[in-house]
Scaffold this active site. Structure first.
Site, PDB file in Angstrom:
ATOM      1  N   TYR A 127      -1.896  -0.829  10.838  1.00 24.88           N
ATOM      2  CA  TYR A 127      -1.987  -1.358   9.184  1.00 24.88           C
ATOM      3  C   TYR A 127      -1.037  -1.015   9.169  1.00 24.88           C
ATOM      4  CZ  TYR A 127      -3.720  -0.926   4.821  1.00 24.88           C
ATOM      5  OH  TYR A 127      -3.201  -0.756   3.002  1.00 24.88           O
ATOM      6  N   SER A 135       0.618  -1.283  -0.052  1.00 28.03           N
ATOM      7  CA  SER A 135       0.039   0.245  -0.051  1.00 28.03           C
ATOM      8  C   SER A 135       0.476   1.318  -0.054  1.00 28.03           C
ATOM      9  CB  SER A 135      -1.219   0.050   1.473  1.00 28.03           C
ATOM     10  OG  SER A 135      -1.437   1.407   1.761  1.00 28.03           O
TER      11      SER A 135
END
Length: 284
Positions: free
Chosen positions: A153, A140
């Site tokens: 995360y 990401s």
């Protein structure tokens, strides 16, 4: 065919998290490129649409080593090879580090990091035997930047970035490529799931104001309209899977390139201020 790409006929790809979003789009794209594609998810009933289009459904839980080993064995038995592994399975769990139970933190690590690592361990002997293969890890832009209340995360994505870089050096002598895909904002279920996790963890208590702002930024209709379609990432994965010499990183999707560049450019406290404003978190 371009000299920079390789034919996919006869080649096999395994895509995790294939039941929706990036995984679903990737499985279909790789099939169009000529791969025999196995789309993996915990529930095969969610793979029916892919199966109807020729993708082979595979029941696999990336937190269960037995499930992963059985899946890899099935692919080898049926095709004799795994040429491309796409580690796409993952989810976003937000919440203040003080609030998030370590059980949930470990669950996020199990899916986003250890599941990918275990699948890599399972496919590498087969790739080494053929002296070829491509491992594609979907991280990401969150593996390069950070946001409020996203500690666990972002921690998983930073970890997968580092693991991928080390792995690239380790397996290069065996003719195996390792590629990182860094999506920006993508129109999937991810934002809504992350927002709900955030509310569960930090909706009440000392981080409530931050939680309200970040949840809004994750799931607002305005944010959703800006996000890129999953096909943008599927196309990047397709390029990586078919390139003779793939890039080590492909960055695509809303906001990814400018935010990663800005993080590189700015000192920490300047980026802190920028990302705080961008997420609407109240400043004291």
């Amino acid at each position: 065919m371009s000299s920079t790409t390789t034919g996919a006929t006869g080649r096999t790809a395994l895509v995790t998290g294939a039941s929706s979003g990036i995984g679903e789009a990737t499985a279909l794209n790789l099939q169009r490129l000529g791969f025999t594609v196995y789309g993996a998810a915990r529930r095969t009933d969610r793979l029916k649409a892919l199966a109807d289009q020729g993708v082979r459904p595979l029941a696999m839980d990336v937190t269960d080593t037995t499930s992963m080993a059985a899946g890899v064995e099935k692919i080898i038995d049926e095709t004799g090879r795994i040429d491309v592994l796409v580690n796409n399975a993952g989810y976003g769990s937000y919440g203040a580090i003080e609030d998030v139970p370590l059980q949930e933190a470990r669950a996020q690590l199990d899916v986003n990091v250890f599941g990918a690592a275990e699948l890599i361990r399972l496919v590498l002997p087969h790739m080494r035997a053929r002296r070829s293969g491509t491992i594609i890890n979907v991280t990401s832009m969150g593996g390069k930047i950070y946001t409020p209340l996203g500690g666990w995360y972002h921690g998983t994505k930073f970890a997968l970035e580092g693991l991928s870089d080390c792995l690239r050096l380790e397996v290069k002598p065996f003719g195996i490529d390792v590629v990182v895909i860094e999506p920006g904002g993508i129109a999937t279920e991810w934002g809504g799931i992350a927002a709900e996790k955030l509310k569960d963890a930090s909706e009440h208590g000392p981080y409530a104001a931050q939680a309200a702002a970040v949840a809004e930024s994750l799931s607002s209709p305005a944010s959703a309209r800006r996000n890129s379609p999953p096909s943008v990432i599927a196309d990047a994965i397709g390029r990586a899977a078919t390139a003779r010499r793939p890039k080590t990183r492909y960055t695509a999707g809303f906001g990814a390139k400018p935010l990663i560049f800005t993080r590189w450019l700015l000192p920490d406290r300047a980026f802190d201020a920028l990302i705080t404003r961008a997420t609407g978190v109240p400043r004291t």
